[in-house]
Design a protein around this motif. Structure first.
Motif, PDB file in Angstrom:
ATOM      1  N   ALA A 122       8.697   4.062  -9.603  1.00 41.74           N
ATOM      2  CA  ALA A 122       9.220   4.786  -8.434  1.00 41.74           C
ATOM      3  C   ALA A 122       8.130   5.525  -7.652  1.00 41.74           C
ATOM      4  CB  ALA A 122      10.306   5.762  -8.872  1.00 41.74           C
ATOM      5  N   ASP A 123       7.361   6.358  -8.340  1.00 39.41           N
ATOM      6  CA  ASP A 123       6.387   7.190  -7.623  1.00 39.41           C
ATOM      7  C   ASP A 123       4.951   6.738  -7.838  1.00 39.41           C
ATOM      8  OD1 ASP A 123       8.386   8.919  -6.620  1.00 39.41           O
ATOM      9  OD2 ASP A 123       8.522   9.869  -8.599  1.00 39.41           O
ATOM     10  N   ALA A 124       4.775   5.562  -8.418  1.00 40.53           N
ATOM     11  CA  ALA A 124       3.421   5.107  -8.717  1.00 40.53           C
ATOM     12  C   ALA A 124       2.684   4.715  -7.439  1.00 40.53           C
ATOM     13  CB  ALA A 124       3.487   3.915  -9.676  1.00 40.53           C
ATOM     14  N   GLU A 125       1.397   5.049  -7.437  1.00 36.77           N
ATOM     15  CA  GLU A 125       0.531   4.660  -6.322  1.00 36.77           C
ATOM     16  C   GLU A 125       0.198   3.175  -6.477  1.00 36.77           C
ATOM     17  OE1 GLU A 125      -0.527   6.623  -3.775  1.00 36.77           O
ATOM     18  OE2 GLU A 125       0.822   8.142  -4.586  1.00 36.77           O
ATOM     19  N   PRO A 126      -0.246   2.529  -5.402  1.00 31.25           N
ATOM     20  CA  PRO A 126      -0.586   1.105  -5.492  1.00 31.25           C
ATOM     21  C   PRO A 126      -1.530   0.781  -6.653  1.00 31.25           C
ATOM     22  CG  PRO A 126      -0.567   1.777  -3.192  1.00 31.25           C
ATOM     23  CD  PRO A 126      -0.329   3.018  -4.006  1.00 31.25           C
ATOM     24  N   ALA A 127      -2.554   1.627  -6.875  1.00 28.16           N
ATOM     25  CA  ALA A 127      -3.504   1.334  -7.950  1.00 28.16           C
ATOM     26  C   ALA A 127      -2.811   1.393  -9.317  1.00 28.16           C
ATOM     27  CB  ALA A 127      -4.654   2.344  -7.902  1.00 28.16           C
TER      28      ALA A 127
ATOM     29  N   LYS B 131       5.066  -1.506   8.127  1.00 32.62           N
ATOM     30  CA  LYS B 131       4.491  -2.655   7.409  1.00 32.62           C
ATOM     31  C   LYS B 131       3.975  -2.223   6.039  1.00 32.62           C
ATOM     32  CE  LYS B 131       3.114  -5.440  11.382  1.00 32.62           C
ATOM     33  NZ  LYS B 131       2.003  -5.819  12.269  1.00 32.62           N
ATOM     34  N   SER B 132       3.329  -1.079   5.976  1.00 34.89           N
ATOM     35  CA  SER B 132       2.811  -0.574   4.704  1.00 34.89           C
ATOM     36  C   SER B 132       3.954  -0.279   3.735  1.00 34.89           C
ATOM     37  CB  SER B 132       2.000   0.708   4.928  1.00 34.89           C
ATOM     38  OG  SER B 132       0.879   0.428   5.716  1.00 34.89           O
ATOM     39  N   ALA B 133       5.028   0.316   4.239  1.00 31.51           N
ATOM     40  CA  ALA B 133       6.178   0.643   3.394  1.00 31.51           C
ATOM     41  C   ALA B 133       6.820  -0.636   2.845  1.00 31.51           C
ATOM     42  CB  ALA B 133       7.201   1.450   4.199  1.00 31.51           C
ATOM     43  N   ASP B 134       6.917  -1.658   3.699  1.00 32.81           N
ATOM     44  CA  ASP B 134       7.487  -2.935   3.258  1.00 32.81           C
ATOM     45  C   ASP B 134       6.627  -3.553   2.159  1.00 32.81           C
ATOM     46  OD1 ASP B 134       9.450  -2.571   5.103  1.00 32.81           O
ATOM     47  OD2 ASP B 134       8.638  -3.965   6.582  1.00 32.81           O
ATOM     48  N   TRP B 135       5.296  -3.497   2.351  1.00 30.77           N
ATOM     49  CA  TRP B 135       4.380  -4.079   1.365  1.00 30.77           C
ATOM     50  C   TRP B 135       4.497  -3.348   0.026  1.00 30.77           C
ATOM     51  CZ3 TRP B 135       0.199  -1.637  -1.023  1.00 30.77           C
ATOM     52  CH2 TRP B 135      -0.625  -2.475  -1.803  1.00 30.77           C
ATOM     53  N   LEU B 136       4.558  -2.009   0.077  1.00 30.10           N
ATOM     54  CA  LEU B 136       4.639  -1.219  -1.151  1.00 30.10           C
ATOM     55  C   LEU B 136       5.959  -1.473  -1.875  1.00 30.10           C
ATOM     56  CD1 LEU B 136       3.030   0.810  -2.771  1.00 30.10           C
ATOM     57  CD2 LEU B 136       4.126   2.656  -1.485  1.00 30.10           C
ATOM     58  N   SER B 137       7.017  -1.618  -1.104  1.00 29.50           N
ATOM     59  CA  SER B 137       8.323  -1.899  -1.698  1.00 29.50           C
ATOM     60  C   SER B 137       8.306  -3.245  -2.431  1.00 29.50           C
ATOM     61  CB  SER B 137       9.388  -1.895  -0.591  1.00 29.50           C
ATOM     62  OG  SER B 137      10.625  -2.316  -1.095  1.00 29.50           O
ATOM     63  N   GLY B 138       7.657  -4.234  -1.799  1.00 26.94           N
ATOM     64  CA  GLY B 138       7.535  -5.562  -2.428  1.00 26.94           C
ATOM     65  C   GLY B 138       6.720  -5.501  -3.707  1.00 26.94           C
ATOM     66  N   LEU B 139       5.647  -4.703  -3.682  1.00 26.33           N
ATOM     67  CA  LEU B 139       4.795  -4.565  -4.866  1.00 26.33           C
ATOM     68  C   LEU B 139       5.583  -3.920  -6.010  1.00 26.33           C
ATOM     69  CD1 LEU B 139       1.986  -4.766  -6.173  1.00 26.33           C
ATOM     70  CD2 LEU B 139       1.452  -2.518  -5.184  1.00 26.33           C
ATOM     71  N   ARG B 140       6.384  -2.892  -5.726  1.00 28.23           N
ATOM     72  CA  ARG B 140       7.185  -2.203  -6.749  1.00 28.23           C
ATOM     73  C   ARG B 140       8.175  -3.174  -7.392  1.00 28.23           C
ATOM     74  NH1 ARG B 140       7.092   2.861  -3.582  1.00 28.23           N
ATOM     75  NH2 ARG B 140       5.632   4.170  -4.739  1.00 28.23           N
ATOM     76  N   SER B 141       8.822  -3.986  -6.564  1.00 21.83           N
ATOM     77  CA  SER B 141       9.786  -4.961  -7.093  1.00 21.83           C
ATOM     78  C   SER B 141       9.103  -5.953  -8.022  1.00 21.83           C
ATOM     79  CB  SER B 141      10.447  -5.727  -5.928  1.00 21.83           C
ATOM     80  OG  SER B 141      11.164  -4.841  -5.109  1.00 21.83           O
ATOM     81  N   ASP B 142       7.913  -6.391  -7.598  1.00 20.56           N
ATOM     82  CA  ASP B 142       7.169  -7.372  -8.375  1.00 20.56           C
ATOM     83  C   ASP B 142       6.745  -6.786  -9.721  1.00 20.56           C
ATOM     84  OD1 ASP B 142       5.950  -9.912  -8.609  1.00 20.56           O
ATOM     85  OD2 ASP B 142       4.000  -8.961  -8.267  1.00 20.56           O
ATOM     86  N   VAL B 143       6.256  -5.536  -9.695  1.00 17.66           N
ATOM     87  CA  VAL B 143       5.811  -4.883 -10.932  1.00 17.66           C
ATOM     88  C   VAL B 143       7.010  -4.621 -11.850  1.00 17.66           C
ATOM     89  CG1 VAL B 143       4.761  -2.798 -11.882  1.00 17.66           C
ATOM     90  CG2 VAL B 143       3.767  -3.874  -9.859  1.00 17.66           C
ATOM     91  N   ARG B 144       8.107  -4.192 -11.279  1.00 18.35           N
ATOM     92  CA  ARG B 144       9.310  -3.920 -12.083  1.00 18.35           C
ATOM     93  C   ARG B 144       9.781  -5.186 -12.798  1.00 18.35           C
ATOM     94  NH1 ARG B 144      14.736  -3.742 -12.451  1.00 18.35           N
ATOM     95  NH2 ARG B 144      15.731  -1.748 -12.956  1.00 18.35           N
ATOM     96  N   ARG B 145       9.719  -6.292 -12.062  1.00 22.02           N
ATOM     97  CA  ARG B 145      10.117  -7.577 -12.632  1.00 22.02           C
ATOM     98  C   ARG B 145       9.203  -7.930 -13.811  1.00 22.02           C
ATOM     99  NH1 ARG B 145       8.951 -10.760  -8.503  1.00 22.02           N
ATOM    100  NH2 ARG B 145      10.718  -9.952  -7.322  1.00 22.02           N
ATOM    101  N   SER B 146       7.897  -7.705 -13.621  1.00 21.37           N
ATOM    102  CA  SER B 146       6.938  -8.000 -14.695  1.00 21.37           C
ATOM    103  C   SER B 146       7.190  -7.118 -15.912  1.00 21.37           C
ATOM    104  CB  SER B 146       5.509  -7.776 -14.187  1.00 21.37           C
ATOM    105  OG  SER B 146       5.244  -8.590 -13.079  1.00 21.37           O
ATOM    106  N   LEU B 147       7.534  -5.843 -15.671  1.00 24.35           N
ATOM    107  CA  LEU B 147       7.783  -4.924 -16.776  1.00 24.35           C
ATOM    108  C   LEU B 147       9.033  -5.315 -17.551  1.00 24.35           C
ATOM    109  CD1 LEU B 147       6.985  -1.527 -14.993  1.00 24.35           C
ATOM    110  CD2 LEU B 147       5.658  -2.601 -16.833  1.00 24.35           C
TER     111      LEU B 147
END
Ligand SMILES: [Zn+2]
Length: 342
Positions: A305-310, A272-288
């Motif tokens: 790619a290697d960024a922490e959630p914060a 579940k944590s991995a899925d959440w982090l993957s979703g966050l990365r996609s969202d941030v990439r889209r914003s960038l």
């Protein structure tokens, strides 16, 4: 630390007809508000616990049995350890420690057991219970008592402390399985008729003791023991403590099930944590991509790619401020950015 121990009886022979004899009636009347006659009460005998290693890999010392013999007098009898007042139908009126001649426990010590006598009034609602006891249907008994923390049978240290590297049930480091030595009773609570007692040789005595003796088989290898500490998730704590201390240990048989469940739960949570982090990365990439159009795809990938959630949250906040900032109002991503949108 107090250790609530559930264990079971070993049996005994009830007085003929279940009617009190000798001083028994006087002992019973100590607990009644009026004097009862011998015909008004039913008496049976059972053994509450002994000095044998039980299915939980616990063992009472002989001294502990003597202390318990004082603590259990006057305690009530229940069903399945139910604390409901209406389930309290029996009471222990006498206890005695008995050494059984020519019998030893697994350590080779004289076999000792704690016997109890209990009574219940011969009321119409108790008739079927009395019949079941007489018929040998109701015979498995479990007792509940509080003990101070048990010590390891091998090293003498407290179990689950950093000093003790041993695991209950292990047979490699001693002639008998590693077990907890219960030496310091604190209180006695009740006894119960149960379907599966903790001690192998458990139950109301038959008229002679042969049936009881035959029950005394060591089922350690076949029967998964119930373990009170297991229910509180402490099997996992056991592993964590041993790992943290860097101590060698073997997996106690009783802990295997809980450990497997714990691993499955951790795997599920990790997914579940991995899925959440993957979703966050996609969202941030889209914003960038929207905020900083025109970069090659690898650039956006590298930023998330290697960024922490914060760090991802910070990148997204930065992207949003660029998108919403006055200097960028009206700007839209150029055509060549479109393929990088997610
Ligand atoms: Zn130990």
């Amino acid at each position: 630390m107090i250790y609530r121990k559930y264990c079971a009886a070993v049996g005994g022979s009830p007085p003929a007809g279940g009617t009190p004899e000798g001083e028994e009636l006087e002992q019973i009347n100590f607990f009644t508000l009026r004097k009862f006659t011998a015909e008004e009460v039913f008496v049976f005998r059972c053994t509450l616990c002994d000095n044998e290693i039980d299915r939980d890999y616990d063992r009472f010392t002989t001294e502990a049995l003597h202390t318990l013999s004082r603590l259990f007098v006057g305690r009530t009898g229940l069903f399945d350890h139910s604390a409901k007042a209406r389930d309290q139908v029996m009471r222990i009126f006498s206890c005695a420690v008995e050494e059984v001649p020519e019998r030893t426990n697994r350590l080779g010590e004289p076999y000792v057991r704690l016997n109890a006598k209990a009574y219940l009034p011969r009321l119409p609602e108790n008739e079927s219970l009395i019949l079941e006891i007489e018929a040998g249907i109701k015979k498995e008994i479990s007792v509940s008592c509080a003990m101070r923390s048990p010590r390891c049978s091998v090293c003498g240290e407290y179990f689950e402390s950093d000093e003790c590297p041993h695991a209950k049930g292990d047979t490699e480091c001693a002639k008998v399985p590693v077990h907890a030595v219960l030496a310091e009773p604190v209180d006695a609570f009740e006894f119960s008729f149960v379907a599966i007692p903790a001690q192998p040789a458990a139950g109301v005595h038959s008229m002679d003791c042969r049936a009881v003796e035959q029950q005394t088989v060591y089922e350690d290898e076949r029967t998964p023991p119930r373990h009170p500490q297991m229910e509180q998730g402490s099997a996992l704590n056991f592993f964590k403590q041993k790992l943290a201390a860097g101590l060698p240990f073997t997996t106690p048989r009783y802990a295997v099930g809980e450990l497997r469940q714990a691993i499955e739960l951790l795997e599920e949570q990790a997914q579940k944590s991995a899925d959440w982090l993957s979703g966050l990365r996609s969202d941030v990439r889209r914003s960038l991509v929207l905020a900083m159009p025109g970069l090659p795809p690898e650039a956006y990938d590298g930023m998330v790619a290697d960024a922490e959630p914060a760090q991802l949250e910070a990148l997204r906040a930065c992207a949003w401020s660029r998108l919403n900032g006055p200097q960028l109002i009206g700007e839209t991503p150029s055509e060549d950015v479109a393929p990088y949108k997610i």
